[in-house]
Write an enzyme that holds these catalytic residues in place. Structure first.
Site, PDB file in Angstrom:
ATOM      1  N   TYR A 163      27.857  39.341  41.538  1.00  0.00           N
ATOM      2  CA  TYR A 163      29.029  39.844  42.264  1.00  0.00           C
ATOM      3  C   TYR A 163      28.592  40.412  43.616  1.00  0.00           C
ATOM      4  O   TYR A 163      29.211  40.134  44.654  1.00  0.00           O
ATOM      5  CB  TYR A 163      29.733  40.926  41.431  1.00  0.00           C
ATOM      6  CG  TYR A 163      31.041  41.393  42.018  1.00  0.00           C
ATOM      7  CD1 TYR A 163      32.189  40.608  41.931  1.00  0.00           C
ATOM      8  CD2 TYR A 163      31.145  42.614  42.673  1.00  0.00           C
ATOM      9  CE1 TYR A 163      33.402  41.028  42.470  1.00  0.00           C
ATOM     10  CE2 TYR A 163      32.349  43.050  43.208  1.00  0.00           C
ATOM     11  CZ  TYR A 163      33.473  42.252  43.101  1.00  0.00           C
ATOM     12  OH  TYR A 163      34.665  42.673  43.646  1.00  0.00           O
ATOM     13  N   LYS A 167      29.658  39.050  47.408  1.00  0.00           N
ATOM     14  CA  LYS A 167      30.393  39.866  48.378  1.00  0.00           C
ATOM     15  C   LYS A 167      29.551  40.132  49.633  1.00  0.00           C
ATOM     16  O   LYS A 167      30.091  40.223  50.740  1.00  0.00           O
ATOM     17  CB  LYS A 167      30.859  41.177  47.735  1.00  0.00           C
ATOM     18  CG  LYS A 167      31.883  40.965  46.609  1.00  0.00           C
ATOM     19  CD  LYS A 167      33.137  40.222  47.094  1.00  0.00           C
ATOM     20  CE  LYS A 167      34.191  40.105  46.029  1.00  0.00           C
ATOM     21  NZ  LYS A 167      35.414  39.420  46.464  1.00  0.00           N
TER      22      LYS A 167
HETATM   23  P1  NDP Z   1      42.593  40.444  39.493  1.00  0.00           P
HETATM   24  O1  NDP Z   1      41.740  39.889  38.416  1.00  0.00           O
HETATM   25  O2  NDP Z   1      43.571  41.484  39.163  1.00  0.00           O
HETATM   26  O3  NDP Z   1      43.374  39.235  40.240  1.00  0.00           O
HETATM   27  C1  NDP Z   1      42.664  38.086  40.628  1.00  0.00           C
HETATM   28  C2  NDP Z   1      43.611  37.085  41.245  1.00  0.00           C
HETATM   29  O4  NDP Z   1      42.840  35.948  41.693  1.00  0.00           O
HETATM   30  C3  NDP Z   1      44.660  36.547  40.296  1.00  0.00           C
HETATM   31  O5  NDP Z   1      45.834  36.265  41.019  1.00  0.00           O
HETATM   32  C4  NDP Z   1      44.029  35.257  39.785  1.00  0.00           C
HETATM   33  O6  NDP Z   1      45.044  34.383  39.303  1.00  0.00           O
HETATM   34  C5  NDP Z   1      43.361  34.758  41.071  1.00  0.00           C
HETATM   35  N1  NDP Z   1      42.219  33.840  40.894  1.00  0.00           N
HETATM   36  C6  NDP Z   1      41.080  34.051  40.198  1.00  0.00           C
HETATM   37  N2  NDP Z   1      40.298  32.970  40.253  1.00  0.00           N
HETATM   38  C7  NDP Z   1      40.943  32.054  41.028  1.00  0.00           C
HETATM   39  C8  NDP Z   1      40.658  30.729  41.443  1.00  0.00           C
HETATM   40  N3  NDP Z   1      39.515  30.109  41.094  1.00  0.00           N
HETATM   41  N4  NDP Z   1      41.543  30.081  42.222  1.00  0.00           N
HETATM   42  C9  NDP Z   1      42.702  30.691  42.584  1.00  0.00           C
HETATM   43  N5  NDP Z   1      43.043  31.929  42.222  1.00  0.00           N
HETATM   44  C10 NDP Z   1      42.168  32.605  41.433  1.00  0.00           C
HETATM   45  O7  NDP Z   1      41.570  40.957  40.625  1.00  0.00           O
HETATM   46  P2  NDP Z   1      41.739  42.083  41.766  1.00  0.00           P
HETATM   47  O8  NDP Z   1      43.103  42.085  42.294  1.00  0.00           O
HETATM   48  O9  NDP Z   1      41.123  43.332  41.256  1.00  0.00           O
HETATM   49  O10 NDP Z   1      40.713  41.503  42.863  1.00  0.00           O
HETATM   50  C11 NDP Z   1      41.148  40.761  43.982  1.00  0.00           C
HETATM   51  C12 NDP Z   1      39.975  40.656  44.947  1.00  0.00           C
HETATM   52  O11 NDP Z   1      39.563  41.969  45.364  1.00  0.00           O
HETATM   53  C13 NDP Z   1      38.728  39.979  44.372  1.00  0.00           C
HETATM   54  O12 NDP Z   1      38.109  39.187  45.375  1.00  0.00           O
HETATM   55  C14 NDP Z   1      37.841  41.159  44.024  1.00  0.00           C
HETATM   56  O13 NDP Z   1      36.491  40.811  43.988  1.00  0.00           O
HETATM   57  C15 NDP Z   1      38.171  42.099  45.166  1.00  0.00           C
HETATM   58  N6  NDP Z   1      37.843  43.484  44.889  1.00  0.00           N
HETATM   59  C16 NDP Z   1      38.439  44.150  43.850  1.00  0.00           C
HETATM   60  C17 NDP Z   1      38.139  45.473  43.620  1.00  0.00           C
HETATM   61  C18 NDP Z   1      38.772  46.262  42.511  1.00  0.00           C
HETATM   62  O14 NDP Z   1      38.340  47.396  42.280  1.00  0.00           O
HETATM   63  N7  NDP Z   1      39.791  45.743  41.840  1.00  0.00           N
HETATM   64  C19 NDP Z   1      37.169  46.201  44.458  1.00  0.00           C
HETATM   65  C20 NDP Z   1      36.616  45.400  45.530  1.00  0.00           C
HETATM   66  C21 NDP Z   1      36.945  44.105  45.732  1.00  0.00           C
HETATM   67  P3  NDP Z   1      44.710  33.196  38.223  1.00  0.00           P
HETATM   68  O15 NDP Z   1      43.820  33.789  37.184  1.00  0.00           O
HETATM   69  O16 NDP Z   1      46.041  32.749  37.711  1.00  0.00           O
HETATM   70  O17 NDP Z   1      44.034  32.132  39.023  1.00  0.00           O
END
Ligand code: NDP
Length: 259
Positions: A163, A167
């Protein structure tokens, strides 16, 4: 023009990946409130459609949901084509889709490594490549990549080198892209959040609930943020309010990385 007018996105088209829930859903809602029409991307079609319908009802913008896996180039091309066919241009791309996987480095399978790099880094490249072509052929635009504070500090106690590698790559990709695409009037910036309460975090805590106390002890703000706390920043980076800013990463982490 008043300073608040600089934040307006009226009539712009924004693609947000990973927009069906969590941070992406909140960012899409914020961009819509600023006036942008939306293409919401996720693999799960129903979740994307629900989010698009909610955002249309709440804000009055037009929103489409396009199911696509950001790791599949054919999906990404089709998603960009559908956005162009619907709205005619792409002004903003938010590369937010991402996943987290934990495993000690010496036990992590190559499959897990490849899954995270494919989603968090290759997905950013593929969406940028295809949406970027439309921006280059159009009037330019802005690319906003979802990094993480994990690009800058070690996390504890979870073990997740892949991860962090992904990033760190996003931050570096953003800086170089900004340099290469300034000539096309395209800006590229990234957001690096700390712990934001989403399903991703709930899944990590389900593996080890004791982690929450360790995380909170490092935060100056003493709590995780809700996804909506990132909305103002994405509107700022998408809009003319940040017109002289490119290649940067904005850290929003409740003070986690301060000390
Ligand atoms: P969630 O798991 O809540 O949401 C992830 C989203 O990405 C969903 O809509 C999922 O939908 C979609 N997704 C995952 N894989 C794919 C794919 N291969 N193609 C298209 N869509 C995809 O994650 P978060 O909202 O927590 O995270 C969002 C971003 O923020 C990420 O990049 C994460 O690394 C980053 N982040 C999050 C933090 C946190 O504390 N939450 C902190 C720092 C960064 P579906 O499964 O239907 O495809």
């Amino acid at each position: 023009m008043s300073v608040l007018d600089e934040f307006a996105l009226d009539g712009d088209t924004a693609i947000v990946t990973g927009a069906s829930r969590g941070i992406g859903r909140a960012l899409a809602g914020a961009l819509a409130e600023a006036g942008a029409n939306l293409c919401l991307v996720s693999r799960t079609a129903d979740d994307g459609r629900t989010a698009a319908a909610e955002i249309e009802a709440e804000t009055g913008v037009d929103a489409i949901a396009v199911p696509a896996d950001v790791t599949e180039e054919n999906d990404v091309e089709a998603m960009v084509d559908e956005t162009l066919a619907t709205f005619g241009s792409i002004d903003v791309l938010v590369n937010n889709a991402g996943i987290a996987r934990t495993a000690p480095a010496h036990e992590m399978s190559l499959e897990t490594w490849n899954e995270v790099i494919a989603t968090n880094l290759t997905g950013v490249f593929l969406c940028t490549k295809h949406a970027g072509k439309a921006m280059i052929d159009g009037d330019g635009g802005t690319v906003i990549n979802m990094a993480s504070m994990s690009a800058f500090v070690a996390n504890y106690p979870q073990e997740e080198v892949v991860y962090h590698a992904s990033k760190g790559g996003v931050v570096s990709f953003t800086r170089q892209l900004a340099s290469e695409w300034a000539r096309y009037d395209i800006r590229a910036n990234a957001i690096a959040p700390g712990y934001i309460r989403t399903e991703m975090i709930d899944e990590l805590l389900a593996e080890n609930p004791d982690m929450e106390e360790a995380w909170l002890s490092e935060m100056l703000m003493d709590e995780m943020a809700p996804p909506g706390d990132l909305g103002g920043t994405v509107v700022y980076l998408a809009s003319d309010a940040s017109s002289y800013m490119t290649g940067e990463t904005v850290v929003i982490d409740g003070g986690y990385t301060v000390r």
